[in-house]
Structures are given as structure tokens and as C-alpha cells.
Scaffold this motif. Structure first.
Motif, short mmCIF file in Angstrom:
data_model
loop_
_atom_site.label_atom_id
_atom_site.label_comp_id
_atom_site.label_asym_id
_atom_site.label_seq_id
_atom_site.Cartn_x
_atom_site.Cartn_y
_atom_site.Cartn_z
N THR A 1 67.94 26.26 36.11
CA THR A 1 69.20 26.96 35.89
C THR A 1 69.09 28.39 36.39
O THR A 1 68.12 29.08 36.11
CB THR A 1 69.53 26.99 34.38
OG1 THR A 1 69.56 25.65 33.91
CG2 THR A 1 70.86 27.66 34.13
N ILE A 2 70.09 28.83 37.11
CA ILE A 2 70.13 30.21 37.56
C ILE A 2 70.79 31.05 36.48
O ILE A 2 71.87 30.73 35.99
CB ILE A 2 70.89 30.34 38.90
CG1 ILE A 2 70.13 29.59 39.98
CG2 ILE A 2 71.09 31.81 39.26
CD1 ILE A 2 70.77 29.61 41.33
N GLN A 3 70.11 32.12 36.10
CA GLN A 3 70.58 33.00 35.03
C GLN A 3 71.72 33.87 35.52
O GLN A 3 71.65 34.48 36.59
CB GLN A 3 69.40 33.86 34.58
CG GLN A 3 69.71 34.84 33.49
CD GLN A 3 68.48 35.69 33.16
OE1 GLN A 3 67.56 35.82 33.95
NE2 GLN A 3 68.47 36.26 31.98
N TYR A 4 72.80 33.94 34.75
CA TYR A 4 73.90 34.84 35.07
C TYR A 4 73.51 36.27 34.70
O TYR A 4 72.94 36.51 33.65
CB TYR A 4 75.18 34.45 34.31
CG TYR A 4 76.25 35.51 34.42
CD1 TYR A 4 77.00 35.63 35.59
CD2 TYR A 4 76.47 36.41 33.40
CE1 TYR A 4 77.96 36.61 35.71
CE2 TYR A 4 77.42 37.41 33.52
CZ TYR A 4 78.18 37.50 34.68
OH TYR A 4 79.11 38.49 34.82
N VAL A 5 73.80 37.21 35.57
CA VAL A 5 73.48 38.61 35.32
C VAL A 5 74.71 39.45 35.57
O VAL A 5 75.33 39.36 36.64
CB VAL A 5 72.33 39.09 36.25
CG1 VAL A 5 72.06 40.57 36.06
CG2 VAL A 5 71.07 38.28 36.02
N SER B 1 59.63 39.54 34.11
CA SER B 1 59.14 38.30 33.48
C SER B 1 60.17 37.19 33.60
O SER B 1 59.83 36.04 33.88
CB SER B 1 58.82 38.56 32.00
OG SER B 1 57.72 39.42 31.87
N ASN B 2 61.44 37.54 33.40
CA ASN B 2 62.49 36.54 33.52
C ASN B 2 62.63 36.04 34.96
O ASN B 2 62.91 34.87 35.19
CB ASN B 2 63.82 37.09 33.01
CG ASN B 2 63.83 37.23 31.51
OD1 ASN B 2 63.17 36.49 30.80
ND2 ASN B 2 64.56 38.20 31.01
#
Length: 142
Positions: free
Chosen positions: A2-6, A128-129
């Protein structure tokens, strides 16, 4: 994966010329360095290299994340230090990859309390993320 929303608050811009044997600079002029492969990789070692820049960024970012989680826990981490060791090597598929070892010193905390804060910092640190699931990151309380 999953690609993290930023929700982007800041964007850093850097441009490299000649890759690992050239120059890299930020658009605001605050960073302008010569890059060369290290002697261990057949280079001159005359300048810095991408792994050193990554280590510098990761250690600074992790130190900040440590401060964030310490403030939330009302814990004093003054005098703490984060050393990032970034390794470059060959992958099984024939490409190249990185490893990271973060050595964290929090002299005024007991080891278990320090280790708990380091784990929490690893959950909030943007580096880290970004590396989670892609780069082996080893955490050590020293």
C-alpha cells in the motif's frame, strides 16, 4: 504494498549532475557538494557520496522523531545521539540495495525505556516509514 498518503507540508528539491561522480545541489543553494564513489567502490573518495547523505538525513530525522515521542511520553532525551550506518551492496537479483543500522544512545534512560522510545520513533520517523519493507533497518540502543 500500500502506498501511504501524505499531505505534503514541504518539498526538498535537489539536482544531480554526473550521478555518483559529479555534483548535487539543492534549489535554494544551501547544499552544494561534490559526489564521488568511495575508495572501497573504486572511486577517489574525494567528495561525499549518496550513502553518506542518506545516513546524515536518516540520523537527523530519527533524532527528531525520538524527540517527538519523548515529548509525548514526557521523557527527557537530552544528550541523546543517533548514528546511522548505511551499507551499499549487491542484491540477490543482481542489482544494488541498502542496509541501515541505527545506533541510538540515550544516556539518561534505562536500556528498556530507551529501547521502547527507539521503537516508537521508528514508527513515526519519515525515513523509517519510507524504508519499511524495502530496506533492512536494524535498531540498537548503545
Amino acid at each position: 504494498m500500500t502506498i501511504q498518503y501524505v499531505d505534503v507540508l514541504y518539498t526538498a528539491v535537489a539536482t544531480a549532475e554526473n550521478g555518483r561522480d559529479g555534483r548535487v545541489a539543492t534549489d535554494d543553494g544551501k547544499l552544494d557538494v561534490i559526489v564521488n564513489p568511495p575508495i572501497e567502490l573504486g572511486g577517489t573518495g574525494a567528495g561525499t557520496n549518496p550513502e553518506q547523505l542518506f545516513a546524515a538525513g536518516y540520523s537527523a530525522c530519527f533524532q527528531s522523531a525520538l524527540g517527538v515521542v519523548a515529548r509525548r511520553a514526557k521523557t527527557d532525551v537530552s544528550g541523546s545521539r543517533v548514528t546511522a550506518k548505511v551499507g551499499l551492496g549487491k542484491t540477490e537479483s543482481g542489482g544494488f540495495g541498502l542496509t541501515v543500522a541505527l545506533d541510538v544512545s540515550i544516556p539518561n534512560l534505562e536500556r528498556d525505556a530507551a529501547a521502547a522510545l527507539v521503537e516508537q520513533a521508528h514508527e513515526v520517523c519519515p525515513y523509517s516509514n519510507a524504508t519499511r519493507g524495502n530496506v533492512e533497518v536494524t535498531l540498537s540502543v548503545v
